[in-house]
Scaffold this active site. Structure first.
Site, PDB file in Angstrom:
ATOM      1  N   CYS A  89     -19.372   9.922 -17.139  1.00  6.67           N
ATOM      2  CA  CYS A  89     -20.066   8.649 -17.380  1.00  6.67           C
ATOM      3  C   CYS A  89     -21.569   8.780 -17.618  1.00  6.67           C
ATOM      4  CB  CYS A  89     -19.817   7.690 -16.229  1.00  6.67           C
ATOM      5  SG  CYS A  89     -20.697   8.105 -14.693  1.00  6.67           S
ATOM      6  N   CYS A  96     -18.374  11.030  -8.169  1.00  2.97           N
ATOM      7  CA  CYS A  96     -19.418  10.230  -8.795  1.00  2.97           C
ATOM      8  C   CYS A  96     -19.255   8.783  -8.327  1.00  2.97           C
ATOM      9  CB  CYS A  96     -19.292  10.316 -10.312  1.00  2.97           C
ATOM     10  SG  CYS A  96     -20.417   9.223 -11.200  1.00  2.97           S
ATOM     11  N   CYS A 143     -18.332   6.273 -11.506  1.00  2.98           N
ATOM     12  CA  CYS A 143     -17.029   6.215 -12.178  1.00  2.98           C
ATOM     13  C   CYS A 143     -15.879   6.768 -11.340  1.00  2.98           C
ATOM     14  CB  CYS A 143     -17.084   6.929 -13.519  1.00  2.98           C
ATOM     15  SG  CYS A 143     -17.250   8.730 -13.425  1.00  2.98           S
ATOM     16  N   CYS A 195     -20.778  22.088  -3.544  1.00  2.00           N
ATOM     17  CA  CYS A 195     -20.096  23.038  -4.417  1.00  2.00           C
ATOM     18  C   CYS A 195     -19.456  22.219  -5.541  1.00  2.00           C
ATOM     19  CB  CYS A 195     -19.054  23.794  -3.596  1.00  2.00           C
ATOM     20  SG  CYS A 195     -18.197  25.065  -4.509  1.00  2.00           S
TER      21      CYS A 195
END
Length: 139
Positions: free
Chosen positions: A56, A102, A105, A127
């Protein structure tokens, strides 16, 4: 990927994600997969800039928080801001981990680990799969 029950600012149907992302990107970002270690384009990158979500475009990490962990994936000691990522308990693979997604999104980015002894300000290692990111170099 386990559903979070949360709605995200960026909501796209799977068919549209499949059109936008390569099969490998879709597998990692939307299905919670992991790319093999030591193959990602950002594993050893030292270019200054901002790392954004490949799905996104939301800005997630800065290069000045990236460090050489030698784990096979890009490592950061903190996100750009805590509201840029979300954390979910992950009990897959027979262990308890913290998944990082995220916040814009809901795409899978990787995992965060604590207390591994790295000399970083937070004692954390985000990571993150290279394939989950795009680097926007500093001008």
């Amino acid at each position: 990927m386990q559903p979070t029950g949360r709605s995200y600012p960026v909501t796209i149907a799977d068919i549209q994600w499949r059109e936008k992302l390569s099969p490998q990107e879709f597998h990692v970002l939307r299905e919670g997969g992991t790319e093999p270690p030591f193959v990602g384009e950002y594993t050893d990158t030292t270019t200054e800039g901002v790392y954004a979500c490949r799905a996104c475009g939301a800005e997630l990490f800065r290069s000045d928080t990236k460090f050489a962990s030698h784990c096979g994936w890009p490592s950061f000691y903190s996100p750009l801001a805590d509201d840029r990522v979300e954390y979910l308990e992950d009990r897959s693979m027979g262990m308890k981990r913290v998944e990082v997604r995220c916040a814009s999104c809901g795409s899978h980015l990787g995992h965060v680990f604590e207390g591994e002894g790295y000399d970083t300000p937070t004692d954390q290692r985000y990571c993150i799969n290279s394939i989950s990111l795009t680097l926007q170099p500093k001008p």
